[in-house]
Scaffold this active site. Structure first.
Site, PDB file in Angstrom:
ATOM      1  N   LYS A  22     -27.093  42.647 -35.632  1.00  0.00           N
ATOM      2  CA  LYS A  22     -26.295  43.156 -34.502  1.00  0.00           C
ATOM      3  C   LYS A  22     -24.859  42.630 -34.571  1.00  0.00           C
ATOM      4  CE  LYS A  22     -26.153  41.045 -30.322  1.00  0.00           C
ATOM      5  NZ  LYS A  22     -24.962  40.815 -29.563  1.00  0.00           N
ATOM      6  N   ASN A  23     -24.712  41.310 -34.734  1.00  0.00           N
ATOM      7  CA  ASN A  23     -23.363  40.766 -34.608  1.00  0.00           C
ATOM      8  C   ASN A  23     -22.479  41.078 -35.815  1.00  0.00           C
ATOM      9  OD1 ASN A  23     -23.847  39.944 -32.038  1.00  0.00           O
ATOM     10  ND2 ASN A  23     -24.316  37.816 -32.577  1.00  0.00           N
ATOM     11  N   CYS A 117     -23.080  40.199 -22.030  1.00  0.00           N
ATOM     12  CA  CYS A 117     -23.889  39.078 -21.536  1.00  0.00           C
ATOM     13  C   CYS A 117     -22.983  38.002 -20.953  1.00  0.00           C
ATOM     14  CB  CYS A 117     -24.712  38.488 -22.684  1.00  0.00           C
ATOM     15  SG  CYS A 117     -26.099  39.518 -23.182  1.00  0.00           S
ATOM     16  N   ARG A 122     -16.668  33.255 -20.874  1.00  0.00           N
ATOM     17  CA  ARG A 122     -16.420  33.537 -22.300  1.00  0.00           C
ATOM     18  C   ARG A 122     -14.974  34.009 -22.485  1.00  0.00           C
ATOM     19  NH1 ARG A 122     -21.449  36.989 -24.426  1.00  0.00           N
ATOM     20  NH2 ARG A 122     -20.724  36.295 -26.478  1.00  0.00           N
ATOM     21  N   ASP A 307     -27.854  31.203 -30.227  1.00  0.00           N
ATOM     22  CA  ASP A 307     -28.591  32.436 -29.921  1.00  0.00           C
ATOM     23  C   ASP A 307     -30.101  32.281 -30.138  1.00  0.00           C
ATOM     24  OD1 ASP A 307     -26.237  33.613 -29.220  1.00  0.00           O
ATOM     25  OD2 ASP A 307     -25.939  34.640 -31.129  1.00  0.00           O
ATOM     26  N   ARG A 400     -30.150  45.842 -25.933  1.00  0.00           N
ATOM     27  CA  ARG A 400     -28.809  45.779 -26.527  1.00  0.00           C
ATOM     28  C   ARG A 400     -28.881  45.245 -27.950  1.00  0.00           C
ATOM     29  NH1 ARG A 400     -24.926  42.441 -23.114  1.00  0.00           N
ATOM     30  NH2 ARG A 400     -23.966  42.699 -25.129  1.00  0.00           N
TER      31      ARG A 400
HETATM   32  N1  EPU Z   1     -14.196  30.291 -26.883  1.00  0.00           N
HETATM   33  C1  EPU Z   1     -13.051  30.029 -26.173  1.00  0.00           C
HETATM   34  N2  EPU Z   1     -11.989  30.882 -26.330  1.00  0.00           N
HETATM   35  C2  EPU Z   1     -12.034  31.953 -27.148  1.00  0.00           C
HETATM   36  C3  EPU Z   1     -13.214  32.222 -27.861  1.00  0.00           C
HETATM   37  C4  EPU Z   1     -14.287  31.366 -27.714  1.00  0.00           C
HETATM   38  O1  EPU Z   1     -12.977  29.062 -25.414  1.00  0.00           O
HETATM   39  O2  EPU Z   1     -11.030  32.674 -27.245  1.00  0.00           O
HETATM   40  C5  EPU Z   1     -15.353  29.386 -26.758  1.00  0.00           C
HETATM   41  C6  EPU Z   1     -16.547  30.061 -26.108  1.00  0.00           C
HETATM   42  O3  EPU Z   1     -16.481  29.973 -24.706  1.00  0.00           O
HETATM   43  C7  EPU Z   1     -17.706  29.286 -26.702  1.00  0.00           C
HETATM   44  C8  EPU Z   1     -17.212  28.961 -28.106  1.00  0.00           C
HETATM   45  O4  EPU Z   1     -15.800  29.064 -28.061  1.00  0.00           O
HETATM   46  O5  EPU Z   1     -17.902  28.105 -26.007  1.00  0.00           O
HETATM   47  C9  EPU Z   1     -17.728  29.868 -29.213  1.00  0.00           C
HETATM   48  O6  EPU Z   1     -17.538  31.238 -28.835  1.00  0.00           O
HETATM   49  P1  EPU Z   1     -17.407  32.408 -29.921  1.00  0.00           P
HETATM   50  O7  EPU Z   1     -16.053  33.005 -29.793  1.00  0.00           O
HETATM   51  O8  EPU Z   1     -17.817  31.885 -31.239  1.00  0.00           O
HETATM   52  O9  EPU Z   1     -18.478  33.454 -29.392  1.00  0.00           O
HETATM   53  P2  EPU Z   1     -18.348  35.020 -29.311  1.00  0.00           P
HETATM   54  O10 EPU Z   1     -17.576  35.531 -30.458  1.00  0.00           O
HETATM   55  O11 EPU Z   1     -17.955  35.457 -27.954  1.00  0.00           O
HETATM   56  C10 EPU Z   1     -20.464  35.396 -30.804  1.00  0.00           C
HETATM   57  C11 EPU Z   1     -21.731  36.184 -30.688  1.00  0.00           C
HETATM   58  C12 EPU Z   1     -22.646  35.546 -29.665  1.00  0.00           C
HETATM   59  C13 EPU Z   1     -22.914  34.101 -30.058  1.00  0.00           C
HETATM   60  C14 EPU Z   1     -21.600  33.344 -30.285  1.00  0.00           C
HETATM   61  C15 EPU Z   1     -21.805  31.939 -30.840  1.00  0.00           C
HETATM   62  C16 EPU Z   1     -20.979  38.394 -31.204  1.00  0.00           C
HETATM   63  C17 EPU Z   1     -20.684  39.757 -30.718  1.00  0.00           C
HETATM   64  N3  EPU Z   1     -21.409  37.521 -30.291  1.00  0.00           N
HETATM   65  O12 EPU Z   1     -19.872  35.427 -29.518  1.00  0.00           O
HETATM   66  O13 EPU Z   1     -23.857  36.284 -29.731  1.00  0.00           O
HETATM   67  O14 EPU Z   1     -23.649  33.454 -29.042  1.00  0.00           O
HETATM   68  O15 EPU Z   1     -20.772  34.074 -31.208  1.00  0.00           O
HETATM   69  O16 EPU Z   1     -22.469  31.992 -32.058  1.00  0.00           O
HETATM   70  O17 EPU Z   1     -20.868  38.101 -32.381  1.00  0.00           O
HETATM   71  C18 EPU Z   1     -25.854  37.188 -28.919  1.00  0.00           C
HETATM   72  O18 EPU Z   1     -25.965  37.774 -29.995  1.00  0.00           O
HETATM   73  O19 EPU Z   1     -26.770  37.128 -28.069  1.00  0.00           O
HETATM   74  C19 EPU Z   1     -24.603  36.505 -28.615  1.00  0.00           C
HETATM   75  C20 EPU Z   1     -24.271  36.144 -27.391  1.00  0.00           C
END
Ligand code: EPU
Length: 421
Positions: A22-23, A117, A122, A307, A400
């Site tokens: 998915k990701n 989610c 986030r 995750d 999803r």
């Molecule tokens: N963060 C910030 N600022 C930013 C971006 C991130 O403070 O601009 C913080 C977040 O709050 C978090 C950490 O950095 O504490 C890591 O966040 P990251 O940006 O890595 O997460 P994401 O890109 O929003 C993706 C996956 C998530 C998964 C996370 C961590 C996708 C679409 N989503 O989210 O997947 O939990 O990385 O591995 O790739 C899921 O599949 O269920 C899911 C939530």
């Protein structure tokens, strides 16, 4: 509202084939907007996040075809808009990738803030920091982000992320591939889907190196051309079936996996007492009696994935002894499911970032509510183990990210059905 009804008690047995990640898919599909040609993308999971993204791409003017199951062909040569439909964008988290891809291809865009989610705050400040470093003017409101070239135009630059954000790394990579000069992302995320996005972009003619390490380098090229790409298997879907096999005392061959991506999950399940046999592209998991308590701390890849937090927690609720589960990526993630597990008889004490889980001999079925994707998958797992019937509500979250979940668990011997009211 649809729900799942699960009759607990079955040991899972047989084999399950893991779908495309998915990701990775939710990054690669928007990245197809960068390509001036036809992209054939294989192993695309048929999940609602993907369906929403494809509708968004069509709305922008991309020609999207589905010639076969799990194959999507995208031709983005005739894109006529850089304003994705806000109502669709708000339905999912990964729609933030439209910012990087549209900025990269057209130099400007107007994208609503993403939904999806909401198990934690986030923020996307690191994505914005990256776009600014590449020379974008950013207008950010509570509703949308609008990106335009700044006075000096857009060009490659060095970006040092405050944390190794998956979303920011992928977004900056997409924004940088067609820019003049070199973009360097320091403290980049190393997740398998980052590497998969880089491989997709390189297949289409980009020059991305270092994906999977702390430093990703993108040398800008003038144009990407079409090609064919196959998405990697889903690490978390595989981990979910592995954990479900272990906690039900089952014996399951999990097929179409990249075992290296599973190392952290595999070794934790082994430590908890499951037997694991690793093949080239499959893993067999056998649950040998009751699992044992463990200590788990979630971390960015190659650590134990956040995750998988909720799914390993279900294993802990039934393990012998007291487990400790510490979340280091999203502090509030426990709140999405722990109360629900407690209503099924689990004993969980949360203190700050750590949950102390005292294993019980059994859980009992009741009605529980999924509050996010992985929390929902964990509740399904809990239902498979519980005495009696478990009803999981809000299953749109689960759908999803898990392709054919009912069919896959049913084939493994579970009694689970989807009920539409
Ligand atoms: N963060 C910030 N600022 C930013 C971006 C991130 O403070 O601009 C913080 C977040 O709050 C978090 C950490 O950095 O504490 C890591 O966040 P990251 O940006 O890595 O997460 P994401 O890109 O929003 C993706 C996956 C998530 C998964 C996370 C961590 C996708 C679409 N989503 O989210 O997947 O939990 O990385 O591995 O790739 C899921 O599949 O269920 C899911 C939530």
């Amino acid at each position: 509202m649809a729900r799942y009804e699960i009759m607990g008690g079955a040991r899972l047995e047989g084999s399950v084939t893991i779908s495309g990640a998915k990701n990775a898919a939710v990054a690669i599909l928007p990245a197809a907007l960068l390509v001036n040609g036809v992209c054939r993308i294989e192993n695309v999971p048929d999940i609602s996040d993907v369906r929403i993204l494809l509708s968004i791409l069509e709305g922008l003017g991309a020609n999207v075809q589905k010639p076969e199951e799990n194959v999507v062909v995208i031709d983005a040569t005739a894109i006529h808009s850089t304003v994705p439909e806000a109502a669709l964008v708000k339905k999912m988290r990964a729609s933030y990738y439209l910012m990087g891809s549209l900025l990269g291809r057209f130099g400007h865009c107007h994208v609503a803030l993403p939904g999806g989610c909401n198990f934690a705050t986030r923020p996307i400040d690191q994505h914005i920091k990256g776009f600014k470093a590449l020379g974008a003017n950013v207008e950010e409101t509570e509703e949308y982000v609008a990106l335009q070239p700044g006075e000096e135009g857009l060009q490659g630059n060095r970006v040092c992320l405050d944390m190794a954000s998956v979303g920011a790394t992928a977004n900056i990579m997409m924004a940088g591939v067609l820019l003049e000069g070199q973009t360097i992302i320091e403290n980049a995320a190393k997740e398998p889907h980052i590497v998969d996005l880089a491989n997709f972009l390189n297949t289409m003619g980009a020059q991305v190196s270092g994906a999977g390490t702390d430093t990703v380098k993108i040398r800008g090229v003038q144009q990407l051309q079409g090609g064919t790409y196959t998405i990697i298997p889903d690490q978390i879907e595989a981990g979910t079936y592995m954990a479900a096999a272990a906690v039900t005392g089952g014996n399951v061959l999990v097929k179409n996996v990249i075992p290296k991506h599973m190392d952290c999950i595999t070794s934790k399940l082994e430590e908890m007492g499951a037997e694991v046999i690793i093949y080239d592209d499959a893993i067999r998991i056998k649950g040998n009696g009751r699992l044992q308590a463990a200590t788990v701390k979630t971390r960015p890849y190659p650590g134990f994935p956040t995750d998988m937090q909720a799914q390993i927690c279900v294993c802990m609720t039934l393990a012998e002894g007291v487990s400790r589960l510490t979340e280091s990526v999203y502090e509030t993630r426990f709140f999405g499911y722990c109360t629900e597990l407690e209503s099924m008889g689990a004993k969980i004490e949360i203190s700050g970032k750590t949950a102390e889980v005292t294993g019980r001999e059994k859980l009992k079925g009741t009605t529980v509510v999924a509050r996010d994707l992985r929390a929902g998958a964990a509740l399904v797992m809990a239902g498979l183990c519980a005495e009696g019937t478990t009803r999981v509500e809000n299953i749109h979250f689960i759908e999803r990210g898990y392709e054919n979940l009912i069919e896959k668990f049913t084939a493994l011997g579970a009694t689970i059905r989807r009920i539409d009211d």
